[in-house]
Scaffold this motif. Structure first.
Motif, short mmCIF file in Angstrom:
data_model
loop_
_atom_site.label_atom_id
_atom_site.label_comp_id
_atom_site.label_asym_id
_atom_site.label_seq_id
_atom_site.Cartn_x
_atom_site.Cartn_y
_atom_site.Cartn_z
N UNK B 49 -41.48 -43.02 -29.96
CA UNK B 49 -39.98 -42.31 -30.28
C UNK B 49 -40.43 -41.44 -32.18
N UNK B 50 -40.38 -40.79 -31.96
CA UNK B 50 -40.36 -40.11 -33.70
C UNK B 50 -38.90 -39.41 -34.14
N UNK B 51 -38.60 -39.52 -35.35
CA UNK B 51 -37.74 -38.45 -35.27
C UNK B 51 -38.04 -37.66 -36.89
N UNK B 52 -37.72 -36.88 -37.12
CA UNK B 52 -37.85 -35.56 -38.03
C UNK B 52 -37.01 -34.94 -38.88
N UNK B 53 -36.40 -35.30 -39.85
CA UNK B 53 -35.79 -34.55 -40.34
C UNK B 53 -35.79 -33.46 -41.69
N UNK B 54 -35.28 -32.00 -41.29
CA UNK B 54 -35.39 -31.28 -42.25
C UNK B 54 -34.33 -30.59 -42.01
N UNK B 55 -33.71 -29.77 -44.12
CA UNK B 55 -32.65 -29.12 -45.01
C UNK B 55 -33.47 -28.53 -45.11
N UNK B 67 -31.20 -31.05 -40.51
CA UNK B 67 -31.34 -31.35 -38.83
C UNK B 67 -31.38 -32.44 -38.49
N UNK B 68 -30.67 -33.44 -37.46
CA UNK B 68 -31.77 -34.88 -37.34
C UNK B 68 -32.07 -34.17 -35.85
N UNK B 69 -33.18 -35.30 -35.73
CA UNK B 69 -34.04 -33.97 -34.99
C UNK B 69 -35.00 -35.57 -34.21
N UNK B 70 -34.80 -36.25 -32.56
CA UNK B 70 -35.86 -37.39 -32.44
C UNK B 70 -36.33 -37.04 -31.08
N UNK B 71 -37.06 -37.52 -30.82
CA UNK B 71 -38.00 -37.50 -29.76
C UNK B 71 -37.99 -39.04 -29.44
N UNK B 72 -37.76 -39.09 -28.19
CA UNK B 72 -37.91 -40.41 -26.83
C UNK B 72 -38.12 -40.64 -26.09
N UNK B 81 -32.21 -37.30 -22.01
CA UNK B 81 -33.20 -36.03 -22.58
C UNK B 81 -34.17 -36.84 -23.38
N UNK B 82 -35.23 -36.35 -23.38
CA UNK B 82 -36.51 -37.23 -24.85
C UNK B 82 -35.55 -36.46 -26.24
N UNK B 83 -35.55 -35.30 -26.35
CA UNK B 83 -35.08 -34.29 -27.08
C UNK B 83 -33.47 -35.23 -28.38
N UNK B 84 -32.96 -36.04 -29.45
CA UNK B 84 -32.22 -35.88 -29.54
C UNK B 84 -31.72 -35.86 -30.69
N UNK B 85 -30.47 -35.09 -31.32
CA UNK B 85 -30.20 -35.34 -32.95
C UNK B 85 -28.82 -34.58 -32.60
N UNK B 86 -28.86 -33.76 -34.35
CA UNK B 86 -27.34 -33.35 -35.16
C UNK B 86 -28.07 -32.61 -35.70
N UNK B 87 -26.99 -31.13 -35.82
CA UNK B 87 -27.30 -30.35 -36.95
C UNK B 87 -25.97 -30.66 -37.61
N UNK B 88 -26.27 -29.91 -38.80
CA UNK B 88 -25.22 -29.96 -39.68
C UNK B 88 -24.50 -28.58 -41.46
#
Lengths: 312, 312
Positions: B49-55, B67-72, B81-88
């Protein structure tokens, strides 16, 4: 997914248990067992605000943590806290969000104050007749509260820019058991105190090299982004030993960054908190030395405080 | 504070309105009106898995977005789902959290697919006999869905690593109105197609320079972190014109980064999407040119899609 509000979080907060987790976190960070990407900074000039985004993962943990932490300095005039933000935990196995901690900036403030307590154990001189606190906000209060368990001195000087804020702080500190002097003159505080904590978001030096006595320790927690600093570069350069939470962060944007970038200090001047904790004993060599601790705040502290809250 | 779940978010999703916001965002980004700190990356090798955090913050907006966006990539085997995450969204005036969008990675997938549609309008050759899709996951599906409104071709080749996944994708694409050929041989897809989208998290090249016909356009969306790439460096270097969402991100860790870092391409090879949109018209010079678009994903896209959802 769990969502906790501020009161639910504070109900689960155990300062001593979390202090142990923070120490483990600092050590793991200095031993390169932590993934901690560079901090993201946003600036909101129109609102006198800033925001930093930190994330971290301690290898082997079941979760990673992301934190959004803002300081909006016009907020108090509207009856809102300056510190804002939230922390989140995600599964390190699936990436799913596990918990959102709507802490309104409290966990950042608490883990910073507890880092100050850890630093005080490492750096405080043997004899402290007076503690000095620069600033009158939340961090100035929490720092004082947690210093009480590691420093016996109950004489206090506090510096602020406003008489009203100073009187409010006096009332707080007296309730915490301190005899309090207030001042608008930071040099006066410097002359009186052997253990000083600076807690403001200042962008100009408040304390100068000439203000500080031999043997003093200073913990600087205000500089957490480019341009912020509370100590003159010459004062930083005067320190005999310097503790940093992160070599990379502190030399980039911490309190020591200006002196480092001016070439007044070199790489070897700094010891990370995690390394000092591993070495054990006092960080200070003698009672004439000026010691300085620069705390920019680490994602691993957020990882550990969230872990501590969710364990409860 | 508003908390929206995936269904509530999808109910508010208006693809055309958000496409306009995305175009405005790309332009604002290329005009330096956006604060967008460098992306944070975390890697979870034990979980694939990996995760990227964008603002991001568009100057003048009332809110900023994190935004926290993961691909597992082991998730599908567990039915996740492979894609996980949330936006704020947070207030740019007070720092207070305003909305948490528990989108389970959908908004990232959608804004990426819509960016692909924007790029298709800029780069597609005049005559497309066959579209090629590399990959069979969520992005492969969404990209195809949104291409339909800008490309009239309904002949499709799709490449994947598994016959099962290819058959599932075939069923999906046929329902979308496409005549579908599947293949395990990417070179065959390359020979057949004039408009190709690569959508995998591959860390080795899937398409080689010899596979691609003159006049082909390739949109590469898989490379969003160091080490990921889907195209051979020689193929990237063969492109006559290259569109990037961000010069800084793409040369650091995008599809073009390897060719750039090997010195096969220089700074002048790249045009940002925002600049191409400002210029107007087709980005392509002629129908023999190979064009390439490298989409690493920008925080400003997250800012704009969240804005679009919260406006509804």
């Amino acid at each position: 997914m769990i969502i906790l509000n501020k009161q639910q979080i504070l109900d689960k907060f155990d300062a001593d248990a979390i202090t142990l987790l923070l120490k483990e976190g600092f050590i793991a960070f200095s031993q390169k067992q932590v993934q901690m990407p560079p901090v993201q900074h946003l600036l909101f000039e129109q609102a006198n605000g800033d925001c930093c985004i930190k994330s971290g993962y301690l290898q082997g943990d079941s979760q990673f943590v992301v934190k959004v932490s803002g300081g909006f300095y016009n907020n108090p005039a509207q009856g809102l806290a300056s510190n804002q933000g939230l922390m989140m935990a995600f599964s390190a196995q699936t990436g799913e969000p596990q918990a959102i901690l709507l802490d309104e900036g409290w966990l950042t403030a608490l883990r910073t104050a507890l880092a100050g307590r850890i630093v005080a154990e490492l750096c405080a001189p043997t004899h402290i007749s007076t503690i000095g606190i620069v600033g009158t906000g939340m961090q100035a209060r929490l720092h004082l509260m947690y210093l009480k368990s590691v420093i016996s001195c109950r004489q206090l000087w506090v510096w602020g820019r406003s008489e009203t804020a100073l009187e409010e702080y006096r009332q707080y500190a007296e309730e915490e058991g301190f005899a309090v002097n207030t001042t608008l003159d930071a040099a006066e505080l410097g002359r009186q105190c052997q253990f000083i904590v600076t807690t403001t978001p200042s962008r100009e030096a408040i304390l100068q090299a000439a203000d500080i006595q031999p043997g003093t320790h200073i913990t600087a927690v205000g500089a957490d982004g480019a341009g912020k600093h509370e100590l003159a570069a010459e004062l930083v350069a005067k320190a005999g030993k310097i503790l940093v939470d992160s070599w990379a962060q502190c030399t980039e944007f911490g309190e020591v960054s200006q002196a480092f970038q001016l070439g007044l200090l070199d790489y070897h001047a700094f010891t990370e908190v995690g390394s000092a904790l591993t070495s054990g004993g006092s960080f200070r060599d003698n009672d004439q030395q000026i010691t300085l601790a620069d705390l920019t705040g680490l994602g691993i502290q957020d990882v550990q405080i969230v872990k501590g809250i969710l364990r409860q």
